[in-house]
Design an enzyme around this catalytic site. Structure first.
Site, mmCIF file in Angstrom:
data_model
loop_
_atom_site.group_PDB
_atom_site.id
_atom_site.type_symbol
_atom_site.label_atom_id
_atom_site.label_comp_id
_atom_site.label_asym_id
_atom_site.label_seq_id
_atom_site.Cartn_x
_atom_site.Cartn_y
_atom_site.Cartn_z
ATOM 1 C CG HIS A 150 -5.950 1.708 5.216
ATOM 2 N ND1 HIS A 150 -5.484 2.689 6.052
ATOM 3 C CD2 HIS A 150 -4.931 0.832 5.051
ATOM 4 C CE1 HIS A 150 -4.216 2.416 6.364
ATOM 5 N NE2 HIS A 150 -3.864 1.287 5.770
ATOM 6 C CD GLU A 157 -3.571 -2.729 7.522
ATOM 7 O OE1 GLU A 157 -2.419 -2.885 7.133
ATOM 8 O OE2 GLU A 157 -4.265 -1.751 7.217
ATOM 9 N N GLY A 190 2.100 2.346 10.783
ATOM 10 C CA GLY A 190 3.006 3.484 10.603
ATOM 11 C C GLY A 190 3.708 3.915 11.876
ATOM 12 C CD GLU A 195 -2.964 5.458 6.864
ATOM 13 O OE1 GLU A 195 -2.949 5.548 5.617
ATOM 14 O OE2 GLU A 195 -2.018 4.981 7.515
ATOM 15 C CG ASN A 247 -1.720 1.213 1.438
ATOM 16 O OD1 ASN A 247 -1.825 2.038 0.525
ATOM 17 N ND2 ASN A 247 -2.323 1.358 2.611
ATOM 18 C CB SER A 302 5.089 -1.673 11.949
ATOM 19 O OG SER A 302 4.594 -0.375 12.214
ATOM 20 C CE LYS A 347 -0.189 3.259 4.745
ATOM 21 N NZ LYS A 347 -0.077 3.383 6.178
HETATM 22 P P1 PGA Z 1 2.655 0.319 7.735
HETATM 23 O O1 PGA Z 1 1.220 0.503 7.080
HETATM 24 O O2 PGA Z 1 3.244 -0.951 7.179
HETATM 25 O O3 PGA Z 1 3.432 1.543 7.342
HETATM 26 O O4 PGA Z 1 2.450 0.215 9.209
HETATM 27 C C1 PGA Z 1 0.356 -0.583 6.897
HETATM 28 C C2 PGA Z 1 -0.912 -0.114 6.270
HETATM 29 O O5 PGA Z 1 -1.328 1.022 6.515
HETATM 30 O O6 PGA Z 1 -1.570 -0.839 5.499
#
Ligand code: PGA
Length: 266
Positions: free
Chosen positions: A103, A174, A180, A105, A5, A220, A7
């Site tokens: 997601h 997640e 993140g 976010e 992803n 992460s 983003k």
């Molecule tokens: P990250 O993000 O690996 O940077 O923690 C995962 C995601 O948002 O799908």
């Protein structure tokens, strides 16, 4: 199944092409893909999906021969006066086979369970496989409510789907506190939740659907924790954010079970 992803990255289409190309070269050398096919994307060993920004889909589709294409979101609507929205049909037309839905976010930005359910429906209607993202906040885990929160999110998003529909759905656990942040759920915590999710799918649909569905972990994920996550029986893959922007790291994640370099090799 390994999903990258990207983003809201990278900044230019030139950078997106560079990244797609670098990832593709590394995947081509990985030994995971059959040679000689124009688009050698469905080997039994690994399915890789890249989710760039919508404006880079076309370019990435051109360069990424060893991965499938996914989008990061879609509109719940079919068409019409919805300024700024991108429909499932448009994404399908752009070459997407997958789309992330719900997601964290997006949930953080106010997306409700009702909208997420509508987006799952819109994805399926347009022959896109929704990767439904679920996960609890830190306080909810502290309060012992993680399972309850995830159960609610999944139950609401998948309400009304048939077992046939479920053949196309992918789930991604997640935990919101791990995205993140550099914090990763322990492999045991990831396994416990993915097992819970599979049990829930058996209850909501049936055991065959639960056995078949892919449950990913995200939050992460990096080259140094991928092996222990993939060693879990109920973790079928990962959703990678930050580390998917580095071609070496992402290729190492995809190639998590590669034997160490053969010492006999010159
Ligand atoms: P990250 O993000 O690996 O940077 O923690 C995962 C995601 O948002 O799908």
């Amino acid at each position: 199944m390994i999903v990258g992803n990207w983003k809201m990255n990278p900044r230019t289409s030139e950078n997106a092409v560079d990244l797609a190309n670098s990832v593709d070269n590394r995947l081509a050398d990985s030994g995971l893909f059959e040679e000689g096919e124009a688009r050698c994307v469905s080997t039994p060993k690994r399915e890789v999906v890249l989710c760039p920004s919508n404006v880079h889909l076309d370019k990435v589709a051109h360069w990424a021969n060893h991965s499938k294409l996914g989008a990061q979101d879609l509109s719940p609507y079919d068409k019409g006066a919805h300024t700024g929205e991108v429909s499932g049909a448009m994404l399908r037309d752009a070459g997407c086979e997958y789309v992330l839905v719900g997601h964290s976010e997006r949930r953080e930005a106010g997306e409700t369970d009702g909208t997420i359910k509508a987006k799952v429906g819109a994805a399926l209607k347009n022959v896109l496989s929704p990767v439904l993202c679920v996960g609890e906040k830190f306080e909810e885990r502290q309060d012992g409510r993680a399972n309850e929160v995830v159960t609610g999110q999944i139950t609401k998003a998948l309400e009304g789907l048939t077992t046939d529909d479920m053949g196309k759905v992918v789930l991604a656990y997640e935990p919101r506190w791990a995205i993140g942040t550099g914090e990763t759920a322990t492999p045991e915590d990831a396994e416990a939740m993915c097992t819970h999710i599979r049990g829930l799918i058996a209850n909501l649909f049936n055991q065959a659907v639960a056995d078949r569905i892919r449950v990913l972990y995200g939050g992460s994920v990096k080259p140094d924790n991928i092996k222990s996550l993939m060693a879990q029986a109920n973790v079928d893959g990962v959703l990678v954010g930050g580390a998917s922007l580095n071609a070496d790291d992402f290729a190492d994640i995809v190639n998590f079970d590669r034997e160490e370099d053969n010492e006999d090799e010159e």
